[in-house]
Scaffold this motif. Structure first.
Motif, PDB file in Angstrom:
ATOM      1  N   SER A   1       1.642   7.859  10.557  1.00 12.43           N
ATOM      2  CA  SER A   1       1.038   7.127   9.449  1.00 12.43           C
ATOM      3  C   SER A   1       1.108   7.926   8.155  1.00 12.43           C
ATOM      4  O   SER A   1       1.104   9.159   8.160  1.00 12.43           O
ATOM      5  CB  SER A   1      -0.423   6.769   9.766  1.00 12.43           C
ATOM      6  OG  SER A   1      -1.172   7.928  10.023  1.00 12.43           O
TER       7      SER A   1
ATOM      8  N   PHE B   1      -2.575  13.450   3.149  1.00  7.93           N
ATOM      9  CA  PHE B   1      -3.875  14.114   3.068  1.00  7.93           C
ATOM     10  C   PHE B   1      -4.064  15.261   4.049  1.00  7.93           C
ATOM     11  O   PHE B   1      -4.817  16.181   3.783  1.00  7.93           O
ATOM     12  CB  PHE B   1      -5.002  13.099   3.295  1.00  7.93           C
ATOM     13  CG  PHE B   1      -4.875  11.862   2.463  1.00  7.93           C
ATOM     14  CD1 PHE B   1      -4.689  11.946   1.093  1.00  7.93           C
ATOM     15  CD2 PHE B   1      -4.936  10.613   3.045  1.00  7.93           C
ATOM     16  CE1 PHE B   1      -4.568  10.804   0.320  1.00  7.93           C
ATOM     17  CE2 PHE B   1      -4.827   9.457   2.280  1.00  7.93           C
ATOM     18  CZ  PHE B   1      -4.634   9.557   0.915  1.00  7.93           C
TER      19      PHE B   1
ATOM     20  N   ASP C   1      -1.050   8.432   5.783  1.00  9.45           N
ATOM     21  CA  ASP C   1      -2.187   9.282   5.411  1.00  9.45           C
ATOM     22  C   ASP C   1      -2.086  10.675   5.996  1.00  9.45           C
ATOM     23  O   ASP C   1      -2.569  11.641   5.404  1.00  9.45           O
ATOM     24  CB  ASP C   1      -3.516   8.619   5.813  1.00  9.45           C
ATOM     25  CG  ASP C   1      -3.633   8.441   7.315  1.00  9.45           C
ATOM     26  OD1 ASP C   1      -2.595   8.268   7.977  1.00  9.45           O
ATOM     27  OD2 ASP C   1      -4.760   8.455   7.835  1.00  9.45           O
ATOM     28  N   LYS C   2      -1.436  10.817   7.165  1.00  8.41           N
ATOM     29  CA  LYS C   2      -1.293  12.150   7.767  1.00  8.41           C
ATOM     30  C   LYS C   2      -0.445  13.051   6.878  1.00  8.41           C
ATOM     31  O   LYS C   2      -0.709  14.243   6.750  1.00  8.41           O
ATOM     32  CB  LYS C   2      -0.669  12.031   9.154  1.00  8.41           C
ATOM     33  CG  LYS C   2      -1.479  11.221  10.152  1.00  8.41           C
ATOM     34  CD  LYS C   2      -2.814  11.881  10.460  1.00  8.41           C
ATOM     35  CE  LYS C   2      -3.518  11.198  11.623  1.00  8.41           C
ATOM     36  NZ  LYS C   2      -3.883   9.806  11.358  1.00  8.41           N
TER      37      LYS C   2
ATOM     38  N   LYS D   1      -4.176   0.050   3.513  1.00  8.61           N
ATOM     39  CA  LYS D   1      -4.531   1.439   3.193  1.00  8.61           C
ATOM     40  C   LYS D   1      -3.441   2.350   3.741  1.00  8.61           C
ATOM     41  O   LYS D   1      -2.595   1.920   4.544  1.00  8.61           O
ATOM     42  CB  LYS D   1      -5.882   1.813   3.808  1.00  8.61           C
ATOM     43  CG  LYS D   1      -5.951   1.661   5.323  1.00  8.61           C
ATOM     44  CD  LYS D   1      -7.342   1.978   5.843  1.00  8.61           C
ATOM     45  CE  LYS D   1      -7.420   1.813   7.369  1.00  8.61           C
ATOM     46  NZ  LYS D   1      -8.777   2.096   7.876  1.00  8.61           N
ATOM     47  N   ALA D   2      -3.457   3.608   3.318  1.00  8.80           N
ATOM     48  CA  ALA D   2      -2.410   4.545   3.738  1.00  8.80           C
ATOM     49  C   ALA D   2      -2.412   4.746   5.244  1.00  8.80           C
ATOM     50  O   ALA D   2      -1.361   4.960   5.850  1.00  8.80           O
ATOM     51  CB  ALA D   2      -2.589   5.888   3.028  1.00  8.80           C
ATOM     52  N   GLY D   3      -3.591   4.677   5.872  1.00  8.78           N
ATOM     53  CA  GLY D   3      -3.666   4.855   7.318  1.00  8.78           C
ATOM     54  C   GLY D   3      -3.008   3.740   8.099  1.00  8.78           C
ATOM     55  O   GLY D   3      -2.674   3.911   9.275  1.00  8.78           O
TER      56      GLY D   3
ATOM     57  N   PHE E   1      -4.289   1.702  -2.946  1.00  7.39           N
ATOM     58  CA  PHE E   1      -3.202   2.349  -2.211  1.00  7.39           C
ATOM     59  C   PHE E   1      -2.197   2.991  -3.181  1.00  7.39           C
ATOM     60  O   PHE E   1      -1.744   4.121  -2.971  1.00  7.39           O
ATOM     61  CB  PHE E   1      -2.512   1.311  -1.325  1.00  7.39           C
ATOM     62  CG  PHE E   1      -1.209   1.755  -0.730  1.00  7.39           C
ATOM     63  CD1 PHE E   1      -1.171   2.677   0.294  1.00  7.39           C
ATOM     64  CD2 PHE E   1      -0.003   1.245  -1.204  1.00  7.39           C
ATOM     65  CE1 PHE E   1       0.034   3.080   0.840  1.00  7.39           C
ATOM     66  CE2 PHE E   1       1.202   1.640  -0.669  1.00  7.39           C
ATOM     67  CZ  PHE E   1       1.219   2.567   0.366  1.00  7.39           C
TER      68      PHE E   1
ATOM     69  N   GLU F   1      -3.700   6.258  -4.479  1.00  4.72           N
ATOM     70  CA  GLU F   1      -3.746   7.383  -3.543  1.00  4.72           C
ATOM     71  C   GLU F   1      -2.348   7.947  -3.264  1.00  4.72           C
ATOM     72  O   GLU F   1      -2.194   9.151  -3.074  1.00  4.72           O
ATOM     73  CB  GLU F   1      -4.451   6.996  -2.249  1.00  4.72           C
ATOM     74  CG  GLU F   1      -3.800   5.909  -1.432  1.00  4.72           C
ATOM     75  CD  GLU F   1      -4.582   5.590  -0.161  1.00  4.72           C
ATOM     76  OE1 GLU F   1      -5.390   6.420   0.271  1.00  4.72           O
ATOM     77  OE2 GLU F   1      -4.383   4.489   0.393  1.00  4.72           O
TER      78      GLU F   1
ATOM     79  N   ARG G   1      -7.719  10.741  -1.403  1.00  4.12           N
ATOM     80  CA  ARG G   1      -8.341   9.618  -0.716  1.00  4.12           C
ATOM     81  C   ARG G   1      -9.159   8.806  -1.710  1.00  4.12           C
ATOM     82  O   ARG G   1      -9.572   9.331  -2.759  1.00  4.12           O
ATOM     83  CB  ARG G   1      -9.245  10.104   0.418  1.00  4.12           C
ATOM     84  CG  ARG G   1      -8.510  10.869   1.519  1.00  4.12           C
ATOM     85  CD  ARG G   1      -9.489  11.273   2.618  1.00  4.12           C
ATOM     86  NE  ARG G   1      -8.867  12.144   3.609  1.00  4.12           N
ATOM     87  CZ  ARG G   1      -8.165  11.714   4.651  1.00  4.12           C
ATOM     88  NH1 ARG G   1      -8.008  10.411   4.827  1.00  4.12           N
ATOM     89  NH2 ARG G   1      -7.635  12.563   5.508  1.00  4.12           N
TER      90      ARG G   1
END
Length: 685
Positions: A449, A455, A451-452, A495-497, A558, A561, A567
């Motif tokens: 994903s 962030f 977000d990993k 969302k990024a996740g 999104f 970020e 975040r």
């Protein structure tokens, strides 16, 4: 000339002999292709075996071992300044008596001393219960088990430790295999693996790369972090290895090692390295106590008893067979009409996803083993699997029975994406329902994903080009959902996740568990507030109604970020920077919107593209739903088909309170008809 020839050849022969030694070259550039005859400073359980392996710990539990190059190496110029760049390559192996069990860790260490007597914790480097601000240690830890005394370490994890028990960066062990994406590795597999540790003092870039020993160095490092070692590295430091074991039995080995200051470490000669010992076979079974021998076999029964038992058993079998036949005939005569399908299975008949058997998914994931775990959350767990029938890699989402994603959401996800086909949407391959357990099967996304990477620092940092392509890809997928498919799909959790990356780092929108469908021209029938804090449009808390505009709001957050690397809500941020949207809007009002750019990009991006994404993110996240652009307009701005409208601070400050009934004011970016003057939209900055 004949007399001078030997004197000319002698230095060359001496140089050749030096190169053939296990530890050739000077203190700033050395290589060990095996350690026979090597001069190392060892401590604890560390020793050089007869086969040329550097054994840091043996099969004795709760032991530590350290081995260092015997001479300190100058890491700073004279007079002292910034530390030099350095590079290291080593091959290691971890051998267990039981390959299903894990243990502690092994670490490459840069230390001011070659004595670590008071050490503990990860790799036997430090004690996690005390402050290490004066240790001046730098380490790359390879942890094969949870380390309760070292913050941030989980099973099968690699981390960079810069003078603190909390690692600067940690990530799951693995490597980037070109077009095959990210490949997981198990550190405790008993196989040898190669590690590259590189520090560039100019950019303060610390890279760690891992691969199986038979695989060439991957082009993309496993971890890449910006670390200033100026205050940590002393003028002279020792380099070496440290290891520790817990209660379980294991041996930690180094097979080869190369190091160079101010340059690239020389590659190891893989054919010259010693071999790891094979995993020991289990000992033959012997009775644990001779005082309690096995009972002697019972004496043979007389043959007449055997005949009697055969007769009685045969009679019983005949009686049981006749009874069973009678019951079957009666049940067939009284068989009721076929039961109607359960409500939750009726949707199944008209939609495309394949129904997998539980047995097939169990085999694909190795019994849902922890080592195949890709992620977990309130919904349950996602595992990597390989389908036995096709050898295809898949992601298997196992929904927790008590999770917030129950049967209703499970059905919604299958109905929503079962027939969707778009290159920027995660492909649902099928599902499985077993009693109360719900399982979804997707195409496997090897790079995880978004977000990993944004962030948590897992894997390589994303360039601006890659981020901009991901943004455009997700916008294209959302346009398909809102306007181009046969029905309107409101995603409700952008969302990024929920953006996954394939092997080419293309962004794909996934997780449709909260999605809602409606026909074009109709609103989705839902008043249930759903989404993720920080991405939810303000009108959702008033009406609970999800619309295309609420999806656009989340997409705007999104965009912010991705551009800023932050975040939506950062509780540890400085005052005034906690909420990303507020901070970005404040910078825009002060005409310094560029300060929101992610510092990890090091300024390597076209300023006009960065400004476009940041301003478009703010416009999409406007407080008024009608003031937000449609996703089609967003796509046109990102592709450069139309310039982004120039808006004023007054326009951006308007809130829902300024508009008692936004239904009666169809404000759009292209025609702000509800205001007395168009200057609100076009007269600004």
């Amino acid at each position: 000339m004949a007399l001078k020839l030997p004197s000319l050849l002698l230095p060359l022969l001496l140089q050749l002999l030096l190169l053939l030694q296990p530890g050739a070259s000077d203190d700033n550039d050395f290589v060990f292709n095996g350690f026979l005859g090597a001069n190392l400073s060892t401590e604890g359980a560390a020793e050089i075996t007869g086969g040329g392996l550097l054994e840091l710990t043996n099969t004795t539990g709760q032991r530590r071992g350290h081995a260092f190059y015997p001479a300190p190496i100058r890491f700073k110029p004279s007079p002292p300044g910034s530390p030099f760049s350095f590079s290291c390559v080593f091959v290691f192996g971890i051998v267990y008596n039981d390959t299903q069990l894990n243990n502690n860790s092994i670490a490459f260490v840069v230390s001011p001393s070659n004595k670590l007597i008071n050490s503990g914790g990860g790799g036997g480097v430090r004690n996690g219960t005390r402050n290490n601000s004066t240790d001046n240690l730098v380490a790359v830890d390879l942890a094969t088990a949870d380390s309760p005394d070292v913050a941030g370490f989980d099973e099968n994890t690699i981390g960079i430790d810069a003078n603190s028990v909390r690692s600067v960066n940690t990530t799951a062990a693995g490597y980037y295999a070109g077009g095959n994406g990210f490949m997981n590795l198990t550190l405790s597999s008993g196989e040898s693996m190669q590690v590259w540790v590189e520090y560039d003092s100019r950019d303060m870039r610390f890279n760690v790369t891992l691969s199986p020993s038979k695989v060439e160095k991957p082009r993309i490092p496993l971890m890449s972090s910006t670390i200033n070692l100026s205050e940590i590295i002393k003028d002279k430091m020792y380099v070496g290895f440290s290891s520790s074991t817990g209660l379980l039995l294991a041996s930690h080995y180094i097979l080869g090692w190369s190091f160079r200051m101010n340059g690239q470490a020389r590659p190891l000669n893989m054919t010259a390295l010693p071999s790891l010992p094979s995993l020991p076979s289990p000992p033959p079974f012997t009775p644990s106590s001779p005082s309690r021998p096995f009972p002697p076999p019972a004496p043979d029964k007389p043959k007449k008893y055997l005949a009697l038992w055969w007769s009685v058993g045969g009679a019983l079998m005949v009686v049981l067979a006749v009874t069973a036949s009678a019951v079957l005939i009666m049940m067939r005569k009284k068989k009721p009409a076929a039961a109607a399908p359960r409500e939750e299975e009726r949707w199944d008949m008209g939609y495309g996803p394949h129904r997998f058997s539980y047995r097939e998914l169990y085999a694909a994931t190795g019994g849902f083993k922890e080592k195949e775990l890709l992620g977990k959350g309130g919904f349950g767990r996602v595992y990597r699997g390989v389908l036995p029938s096709s050898n295809m890699e898949v992601a298997v989402k196992r929904v927790s029975p008590g999770s917030k994603q129950g049967m209703k959401e499970f059905i919604a996800e299958i109905v929503s994406i079962g027939r969707l086909r778009h290159r920027n949407l995660v492909q649902l391959l099928g599902y499985c329902q077993r009693k109360k357990e719900l399982i979804l099967v997707y195409s496997y996304m090897p790079n995880g994903s978004l977000d990993k990477l944004l962030f948590e620092g897992r894997g390589p940092g994303l360039s601006w080009y890659q981020r901009f392509q991901i943004v455009k890809g997700v916008a294209s997928g959302l346009l398909y959902l809102h306007e181009e498919w046969e029905q309107v799909i409101i995603h409700r959790d952008i969302k990024a996740g929920n953006v996954l990356l394939d092997s080419d780092l293309n962004g794909r929108l996934g997780d449709f568990g909260l999605a809602r469908l409606s026909d074009h021209g109709n609103d989705p029938q839902t008043t249930h507030v759903a989404g993720t804090m920080g991405y939810m449009a303000p009108e959702l808390t008033r009406s609970g109604r999800a619309t295309k505009a609420t999806d656009v709001f989340a997409f705007g957050v999104f965009l912010l970020e991705v551009a800023s690397g932050r975040r939506p809500i950062e509780n540890q941020a400085a005052e005034g920077e906690t909420v990303l949207l507020d901070w970005a809007l404040s910078n825009w009002k002060r005409d310094v919107i560029g300060e929101c750019a992610d510092p990890k990009l090091m300024g390597e991006y076209p300023p006009e593209e960065m400004e476009l994404v940041l301003k478009l993110g703010l416009l999409c996240s406007h407080q008024l739903p009608a003031a937000r652009p449609t996703i089609r307009q967003v796509m046109q701005y990102l592709l450069g088909d139309f310039p982004l409208p120039d808006v004023t601070a007054t326009y951006m400050d308007m809130t829902l309170l300024d508009l008692p009934n936004e239904e009666m004011c169809p404000l759009t970016v292209s025609s702000p008809t509800c205001f007395s003057t168009n200057s609100l939209l076009y007269g600004g900055r």
